[in-house]
Design an enzyme around this catalytic site. Structure first.
Site, PDB file in Angstrom:
ATOM      1  N   SER A 100       0.830  -1.214   0.000  1.00 32.56           N
ATOM      2  CA  SER A 100       0.000   0.000   0.000  1.00 32.56           C
ATOM      3  C   SER A 100       0.857   1.254   0.000  1.00 32.56           C
ATOM      4  O   SER A 100       1.973   1.252   0.539  1.00 32.56           O
ATOM      5  CB  SER A 100      -0.868  -0.014   1.253  1.00 32.56           C
ATOM      6  OG  SER A 100      -1.449   1.237   1.481  1.00 32.56           O
ATOM      7  N   TYR A 148      -1.322   0.196  10.310  1.00 32.87           N
ATOM      8  CA  TYR A 148      -1.603  -0.484   9.040  1.00 32.87           C
ATOM      9  C   TYR A 148      -0.421  -0.320   8.079  1.00 32.87           C
ATOM     10  O   TYR A 148       0.075  -1.300   7.508  1.00 32.87           O
ATOM     11  CB  TYR A 148      -2.880   0.092   8.416  1.00 32.87           C
ATOM     12  CG  TYR A 148      -3.113  -0.358   6.994  1.00 32.87           C
ATOM     13  CD1 TYR A 148      -3.494  -1.657   6.719  1.00 32.87           C
ATOM     14  CD2 TYR A 148      -2.947   0.530   5.926  1.00 32.87           C
ATOM     15  CE1 TYR A 148      -3.693  -2.075   5.403  1.00 32.87           C
ATOM     16  CE2 TYR A 148      -3.154   0.125   4.618  1.00 32.87           C
ATOM     17  CZ  TYR A 148      -3.523  -1.184   4.355  1.00 32.87           C
ATOM     18  OH  TYR A 148      -3.716  -1.602   3.071  1.00 32.87           O
ATOM     19  N   LYS A 205       2.339  -3.159   6.709  1.00 33.48           N
ATOM     20  CA  LYS A 205       2.617  -3.421   5.277  1.00 33.48           C
ATOM     21  C   LYS A 205       4.120  -3.319   5.014  1.00 33.48           C
ATOM     22  O   LYS A 205       4.691  -4.124   4.260  1.00 33.48           O
ATOM     23  CB  LYS A 205       1.867  -2.423   4.393  1.00 33.48           C
ATOM     24  CG  LYS A 205       0.383  -2.713   4.263  1.00 33.48           C
ATOM     25  CD  LYS A 205       0.110  -3.949   3.418  1.00 33.48           C
ATOM     26  CE  LYS A 205      -1.355  -4.263   3.311  1.00 33.48           C
ATOM     27  NZ  LYS A 205      -1.637  -5.589   2.745  1.00 33.48           N
TER      28      LYS A 205
HETATM   29  N1  UFG Z   1     -12.987  11.154   2.300  1.00 34.37           N
HETATM   30  C1  UFG Z   1     -13.991  12.059   2.595  1.00 34.37           C
HETATM   31  N2  UFG Z   1     -15.204  11.558   2.993  1.00 34.37           N
HETATM   32  C2  UFG Z   1     -15.458  10.217   3.080  1.00 34.37           C
HETATM   33  C3  UFG Z   1     -14.429   9.305   2.757  1.00 34.37           C
HETATM   34  C4  UFG Z   1     -13.205   9.817   2.381  1.00 34.37           C
HETATM   35  O1  UFG Z   1     -13.798  13.277   2.542  1.00 34.37           O
HETATM   36  O2  UFG Z   1     -16.580   9.820   3.445  1.00 34.37           O
HETATM   37  C5  UFG Z   1     -11.687  11.667   1.863  1.00 34.37           C
HETATM   38  C6  UFG Z   1     -10.566  11.234   2.784  1.00 34.37           C
HETATM   39  O3  UFG Z   1     -10.414  12.166   3.831  1.00 34.37           O
HETATM   40  C7  UFG Z   1      -9.391  11.190   1.817  1.00 34.37           C
HETATM   41  C8  UFG Z   1     -10.008  10.815   0.479  1.00 34.37           C
HETATM   42  O4  UFG Z   1     -11.385  11.090   0.614  1.00 34.37           O
HETATM   43  O5  UFG Z   1      -8.847  12.469   1.700  1.00 34.37           O
HETATM   44  C9  UFG Z   1      -9.840   9.346   0.145  1.00 34.37           C
HETATM   45  O6  UFG Z   1     -10.245   8.569   1.268  1.00 34.37           O
HETATM   46  P1  UFG Z   1     -10.441   7.005   1.193  1.00 34.37           P
HETATM   47  O7  UFG Z   1     -10.906   6.575   2.561  1.00 34.37           O
HETATM   48  O8  UFG Z   1     -11.261   6.627   0.032  1.00 34.37           O
HETATM   49  O9  UFG Z   1      -8.981   6.436   0.914  1.00 34.37           O
HETATM   50  P2  UFG Z   1      -7.594   6.721   1.685  1.00 34.37           P
HETATM   51  O10 UFG Z   1      -6.790   7.591   0.785  1.00 34.37           O
HETATM   52  O11 UFG Z   1      -7.798   7.161   3.071  1.00 34.37           O
HETATM   53  O12 UFG Z   1      -7.057   5.238   1.801  1.00 34.37           O
HETATM   54  C10 UFG Z   1      -6.159   4.747   0.883  1.00 34.37           C
HETATM   55  C11 UFG Z   1      -6.243   3.228   0.876  1.00 34.37           C
HETATM   56  C12 UFG Z   1      -5.672   2.668   2.138  1.00 34.37           C
HETATM   57  C13 UFG Z   1      -4.300   3.245   2.378  1.00 34.37           C
HETATM   58  C14 UFG Z   1      -4.397   4.747   2.475  1.00 34.37           C
HETATM   59  C15 UFG Z   1      -3.041   5.391   2.737  1.00 34.37           C
HETATM   60  O13 UFG Z   1      -7.590   2.810   0.748  1.00 34.37           O
HETATM   61  O14 UFG Z   1      -5.556   1.262   2.009  1.00 34.37           O
HETATM   62  O15 UFG Z   1      -4.884   5.233   1.242  1.00 34.37           O
HETATM   63  O16 UFG Z   1      -3.198   6.708   3.177  1.00 34.37           O
HETATM   64  F1  UFG Z   1      -3.767   2.780   3.508  1.00 34.37           F
END
Ligand code: UFG
Length: 331
Positions: free
Chosen positions: A120, A144, A148
């Protein structure tokens, strides 16, 4: 009679695992799944063989490999994968994700199978430079991400000392469905942006935008979203590259689309693709969210001879087709 090559897929009843199994089966491979069904869904297994076991158990893992003769490749997806939860439960994340990788690496080595490990972008933490190259220092900020990085290190020991052929694929943000929307993402709870945006459009809770005061062009976080079909294609290419004579020359590859997209961009694109308003509200920053994560994918393109083809619109459209179609019967 041609004998199909067996690929063992851990976490095979989960989102990315089951999508990969579908594509491998269509490409003439014989996918065999392993899952403990902690988050994977039994209804997704379908006609495939699946071992129901905990990969943190060394003996059970070795036994499952022995019962599947002719394994040429292993794709190790099985892991606990919620960043926020990992902060609450570091022991569970480290024990489960590291130990299962240790057992899978040992069993893959014994089976003389090559190993593709689902890593990841979380291994990079909050990078100082963008786009992120594979040589960017790994400084994970969550258990997490740390697990990884440790799993990558475990695999490296088997590569160096036991002749295992392996590759870590460091995913950015996968989304969408494949196989005519028969396989897709269905988490409970769902934390990812694109599924939550589609759910808000369909009348679920308004999407909460976690922070608009980040140092990014529109103030919301920037991510690198990749269509599941492109992500799965990278795994097939990785298996084929590892199986070919000679090494890959690298241990890890970034897998993203190589493009930065903000939360606002996702909402705007979704409104256009879905043809309607996306109810939303502002919310405080989500703890641990890096402002910007975008992959440099030049190495993956050249080593895997692979290229992402699908757009953000495709991801949103395909997720919508899945969640309003087959997924409804699985809830
Ligand atoms: N976000 C929102 N509202 C939501 C969900 C997400 O504003 O309801 C924002 C988050 O704050 C983030 C972006 O959308 O800025 C993307 O969020 P996600 O939860 O879709 O994905 P992440 O980037 O947090 O997660 C991804 C991978 C993980 C990994 C992570 C590393 O899914 O496995 O990046 O930072 F670990």
């Amino acid at each position: 009679m041609s004998i199909k090559k067996t690929i063992l897929i851990t976490g095979g009843a989960g989102y990315i695992g089951r999508c990969t199994a579908h594509v491998l089966a269509n490409n003439g491979y014989h996918p065999v799944l392993v899952d403990n069904f902690s988050t994977g869904r039994r209804a997704m297994v379908g006609e495939l063989t699946c071992f129901d076991l905990d990969l943190a158990d060394r003996k059970l893992t070795l036994d499952a490999f022995r019962k599947s003769p002719g394994i040429v490749g292993v794709i190790h997806f099985a892991a606990k994968a919620l960043v926020g939860e990992s902060v609450e439960k570091p022991y569970e994340y480290l024990r489960n994700n590291v130990l299962s990788t240790l057992n899978v690496a040992e069993a893959s080595t014994a089976a003389k199978a090559c190993l593709v490990h689902s890593s990841s972008c979380a291994v990079y933490g909050i990078p100082k430079e963008l786009p992120i190259c594979e040589s960017t220092p790994r400084v994970p900020v969550s258990p997490y991400g740390a697990a990884k990085a440790m799993a990558e290190d475990v695999i490296a020991q088997f590569v160096r000392h036991k002749g295992l052929k392996a590759l870590n694929l460091r995913y950015f943000n996968p989304a969408g469905s494949l196989g005519n929307a028969q396989y897709g993402e269905l988490h409970d709870p769902e934390t990812h942006l694109i599924p939550n945006v589609v759910s808000a459009f369909l009348g679920g809770k308004p999407i909460r935008i976690f922070g608009d005061d980040y140092p990014t062009p529109d103030g919301t976080c920037v991510r690198d979203y990749i269509h599941i079909e492109d992500l799965v294609a990278a795994h097939v290419a990785a298996l084929e590259t590892l199986a070919a004579p000679g090494g890959t020359g690298v241990e890890s590859l970034n897998i993203g689309a190589g493009k930065g997209v903000s939360v606002h961009d996702v909402l705007e694109t979704a409104a256009t693709v879905l043809g309607g308003n996306i109810p939303h509200e502002m919310a405080p920053r989500r703890p641990g969210d890096p402002p910007e994560l975008v992959a440099d994918i030049r190495q993956a393109k050249s080593i895997l001879r692979w290229e992402p083809k699908k757009s953000l619109s495709d991801m949103i459209r395909d997720h919508h087709a899945w969640i309003t179609g087959r997924a409804k019967n699985l809830l």
